[in-house]
Design a protein around this motif. Structure first.
Motif, short mmCIF file in Angstrom:
data_model
loop_
_atom_site.label_atom_id
_atom_site.label_comp_id
_atom_site.label_asym_id
_atom_site.label_seq_id
_atom_site.Cartn_x
_atom_site.Cartn_y
_atom_site.Cartn_z
N GLY A 98 45.86 40.52 41.76
CA GLY A 98 46.23 39.68 42.90
C GLY A 98 45.06 39.18 43.72
O GLY A 98 45.26 38.46 44.69
N ALA A 99 43.84 39.55 43.37
CA ALA A 99 42.68 38.97 44.05
C ALA A 99 42.59 37.50 43.66
O ALA A 99 43.13 37.08 42.63
CB ALA A 99 41.40 39.70 43.63
N ARG A 100 41.90 36.74 44.50
CA ARG A 100 41.70 35.33 44.17
C ARG A 100 40.29 34.92 44.60
O ARG A 100 39.73 35.52 45.54
CB ARG A 100 42.76 34.45 44.81
N PRO A 101 39.71 33.94 43.93
CA PRO A 101 38.37 33.49 44.32
C PRO A 101 38.37 33.00 45.77
O PRO A 101 39.35 32.41 46.24
CB PRO A 101 38.08 32.34 43.35
N ALA A 102 37.28 33.25 46.46
CA ALA A 102 37.14 32.81 47.85
C ALA A 102 35.81 32.08 48.01
O ALA A 102 34.83 32.42 47.36
CB ALA A 102 37.20 34.01 48.80
N ASP A 103 35.79 31.11 48.88
CA ASP A 103 34.58 30.34 49.15
C ASP A 103 34.12 30.65 50.56
O ASP A 103 34.81 30.36 51.53
CB ASP A 103 34.88 28.85 49.01
N VAL A 104 32.95 31.27 50.65
CA VAL A 104 32.36 31.56 51.96
C VAL A 104 31.02 30.84 52.10
O VAL A 104 30.18 31.24 52.90
CB VAL A 104 32.20 33.08 52.20
N GLU B 296 35.87 43.27 34.71
CA GLU B 296 36.39 43.74 36.00
C GLU B 296 36.92 42.58 36.82
O GLU B 296 37.96 42.71 37.49
CB GLU B 296 35.31 44.50 36.78
N LEU B 297 36.26 41.43 36.77
CA LEU B 297 36.77 40.24 37.47
C LEU B 297 38.16 39.89 36.95
O LEU B 297 39.07 39.63 37.74
CB LEU B 297 35.81 39.06 37.28
N GLU B 298 38.33 39.91 35.65
CA GLU B 298 39.64 39.61 35.06
C GLU B 298 40.70 40.60 35.55
O GLU B 298 41.81 40.22 35.90
CB GLU B 298 39.51 39.68 33.53
N ARG B 299 40.33 41.88 35.62
CA ARG B 299 41.27 42.91 36.10
C ARG B 299 41.65 42.67 37.56
O ARG B 299 42.82 42.73 37.93
CB ARG B 299 40.66 44.30 35.93
N LEU B 300 40.66 42.37 38.40
CA LEU B 300 40.92 42.16 39.83
C LEU B 300 41.79 40.93 40.06
O LEU B 300 42.70 40.96 40.90
CB LEU B 300 39.61 42.05 40.61
N LEU B 301 41.55 39.87 39.31
CA LEU B 301 42.38 38.67 39.44
C LEU B 301 43.82 38.97 39.01
O LEU B 301 44.76 38.50 39.64
CB LEU B 301 41.78 37.52 38.64
N ALA B 302 43.99 39.77 37.98
CA ALA B 302 45.34 40.15 37.53
C ALA B 302 46.06 41.00 38.57
O ALA B 302 47.30 40.97 38.66
CB ALA B 302 45.26 40.89 36.20
#
Length: 127
Positions: free
Chosen positions: A92-98, A84-90
């Motif tokens: 247009g999602a991107r990792p975020a640092d909070v 699912e992470l791979e799908r979300l990144l594809a």
């Protein structure tokens, strides 16, 4: 009696773009347009008032640079977290640092406009 969340409103610079993104993430469809240019999305064949809240992408200011007080958590329904992470990144999602440590069992991501959301590990049944 109690209340239940029926809608979430997300201010954004480009409602069309975010509506398309969140429809793909959640399997939602467009269910209406607001006079101000907002777009309401929700589960197919259910719409407003169903068991899941609809989301209104409302034209507004760019989100603040500070950590938001509210964010969305999502869980995979038909695959494991890594897929699912791979799908979300594809999409247009991107990792975020909070400020996470890296030891968490969830992933912090940002949608195309920088709104933070988390991908949790547990798989849940689709509604």
């Amino acid at each position: 009696m109690a209340c239940r969340i029926s809608e979430l409103i997300l201010e954004c610079a480009d409602p069309e773009r975010l509506a398309a993104f969140w429809c793909e993430v959640l399997g939602y469809v467009e269910i209406g347009r607001e006079d101000d240019g907002g777009i309401e999305i929700g589960p197919p064949d259910v719409g407003f008032g169903g068991p899941q809240p609809t989301i209104i992408l409302s034209p507004g200011d760019v989100p603040p640079a500070t950590k938001p007080r509210l964010h969305i958590d999502v869980n995979p329904t038909d695959r494991d977290q890594a897929a699912e992470l791979e799908r979300l990144l594809a999409l247009g999602a991107r990792p975020a640092d909070v400020g996470q440590t890296g030891a968490e069992d969830w992933h912090v991501l940002a949608d195309p406009e920088g709104n933070v959301f988390c991908l949790l590990r547990a798989r849940v049944r689709p509604v």
